[in-house]
Design a protein around this motif. Structure first.
Motif, short mmCIF file in Angstrom:
data_model
loop_
_atom_site.label_atom_id
_atom_site.label_comp_id
_atom_site.label_asym_id
_atom_site.label_seq_id
_atom_site.Cartn_x
_atom_site.Cartn_y
_atom_site.Cartn_z
N ILE A 235 0.87 -1.18 0.00
CA ILE A 235 0.00 0.00 0.00
C ILE A 235 0.90 1.22 0.00
O ILE A 235 1.64 1.45 0.97
CB ILE A 235 -0.92 0.01 1.24
N ASP A 236 0.87 2.01 -1.05
CA ASP A 236 1.87 3.07 -1.22
C ASP A 236 1.92 4.06 -0.07
O ASP A 236 3.01 4.46 0.38
CB ASP A 236 1.67 3.79 -2.56
N ALA A 237 0.78 4.46 0.47
CA ALA A 237 0.75 5.48 1.51
C ALA A 237 1.45 5.03 2.79
O ALA A 237 1.90 5.86 3.58
CB ALA A 237 -0.69 5.88 1.82
N ILE A 238 1.52 3.71 2.99
CA ILE A 238 2.14 3.17 4.21
C ILE A 238 3.50 2.57 3.92
O ILE A 238 4.46 2.75 4.69
CB ILE A 238 1.23 2.10 4.85
N CYS A 239 3.63 1.85 2.82
CA CYS A 239 4.86 1.10 2.54
C CYS A 239 5.99 1.98 2.01
O CYS A 239 7.15 1.56 2.00
CB CYS A 239 4.57 -0.03 1.56
N ILE A 240 5.67 3.18 1.56
CA ILE A 240 6.70 4.14 1.12
C ILE A 240 6.78 5.24 2.17
O ILE A 240 5.75 5.78 2.60
CB ILE A 240 6.34 4.76 -0.24
N ASN A 241 7.98 5.58 2.58
CA ASN A 241 8.18 6.70 3.50
C ASN A 241 7.94 7.99 2.74
O ASN A 241 8.79 8.45 1.97
CB ASN A 241 9.59 6.67 4.08
N GLN A 242 6.77 8.57 2.93
CA GLN A 242 6.38 9.75 2.16
C GLN A 242 7.17 11.00 2.55
O GLN A 242 7.10 12.02 1.86
CB GLN A 242 4.88 10.01 2.34
N GLN A 243 7.94 10.94 3.64
CA GLN A 243 8.76 12.07 4.06
C GLN A 243 10.18 12.01 3.49
O GLN A 243 10.98 12.92 3.72
CB GLN A 243 8.83 12.12 5.59
N ASP A 244 10.50 10.93 2.80
CA ASP A 244 11.84 10.71 2.27
C ASP A 244 11.78 10.81 0.75
O ASP A 244 11.37 9.87 0.07
CB ASP A 244 12.35 9.34 2.70
N ASN A 245 12.21 11.93 0.20
CA ASN A 245 12.09 12.15 -1.25
C ASN A 245 12.93 11.19 -2.06
O ASN A 245 12.52 10.75 -3.14
CB ASN A 245 12.46 13.60 -1.59
N ALA A 246 14.11 10.85 -1.56
CA ALA A 246 14.97 9.91 -2.29
C ALA A 246 14.30 8.54 -2.36
O ALA A 246 14.33 7.87 -3.41
CB ALA A 246 16.33 9.81 -1.61
#
Length: 232
Positions: free
Chosen positions: A96-107
């Motif tokens: 689930i993108d909103a949870i599995c990706i750290n949305q605060q980390d642009n890299a």
């Protein structure tokens, strides 16, 4: 996003093409929902990917992630998780993108966005969340299921003769009585149109990137399919 100063994220190893997958750990119906994130290589794994609308965060819900860290999600995603929570098959190995990706980390976001086509293509199935049921939406899925069954049994049927076929053949079948009593051949496609064109899901650009990537392997309410088991 995580509440307080604690983070739910361990850095991904890009050299191993890592992603994060989510397990629902709480008992079905337990609130707040407890989940766990684990890093896994994209290769040699099986998972289900969720396709949905982020929606508004005006009514935020909280998950407890890993060691009980509070994590806020939008109400639409919480509704999707609540539905997935009811099926043991979908309580583990979710992307689930909103949870599995750290949305605060642009890299990290740049890295994971480059992998998204593979994430959806290699998934065991894509779970499409259109939103909560309303009006006749549940019955429309049943209608689509009957259409799929009839088309599978009668490949010669096409869009031009389908309404007539529905009127002549389906209305006489007792197993389709509930559908026949609600939908006549004159308005058979109207409720389907409402379900697929009035929902916000179909207005998002990502929809047309996620679903073609998966091809025919879609999991949803419209057609029951045999799904592979997911190993830990």
């Amino acid at each position: 996003m995580a509440s307080g100063n604690k983070s739910i994220y361990e850095p991904l190893d890009y050299s191993r093409t890592e992603i994060r997958l989510l397990w629902i750990k709480s008992e079905p119906g337990e609130r707040p929902m407890r989940v766990e994130l684990k890093r896994r290589s994209l290769d040699g794994q099986r998972w289900f990917a969720l396709s949905y609308v982020w929606g508004s965060f005006s009514s935020e819900e909280k998950l407890l992630v890993n060691d009980g860290i509070e994590f806020e999600v939008g109400s639409n995603l919480m509704e999707a998780l609540t539905e997935l929570d009811k099926n043991v098959l979908f309580r583990r190995k979710l992307w689930i993108d909103a949870i599995c990706i750290n949305q605060q980390d642009n890299a990290e976001k740049r890295n994971q966005v480059r992998l998204m086509s593979r994430i959806y293509k290699q998934a065991s199935g894509v779970l499409v969340w259109l939103g909560p049921a309303d009006n006749d939406s549940s019955l429309v899925f049943k209608l689509l299921k009957t259409m799929a069954d009839e088309l599978e049994k009668n490949p010669a049927i096409n869009q031009e003769i389908l309404p007539g076929f529905y009127s002549e053949s389906w209305l006489a079948k007792p197993e389709y009585g509930e559908i026949a009593s609600r939908f006549s051949s004159d308005d058979i496609f109207a409720p389907i149109h409402d379900l697929f064109y009035r929902r916000p899901y179909w207005t998002r650009v990502w929809t047309f990137q996620e679903l073609p990537a998966q091809g025919h392997r879609l999991e949803g309410q419209a057609k029951k399919t045999r799904s592979p088991s997911l190993e830990t």
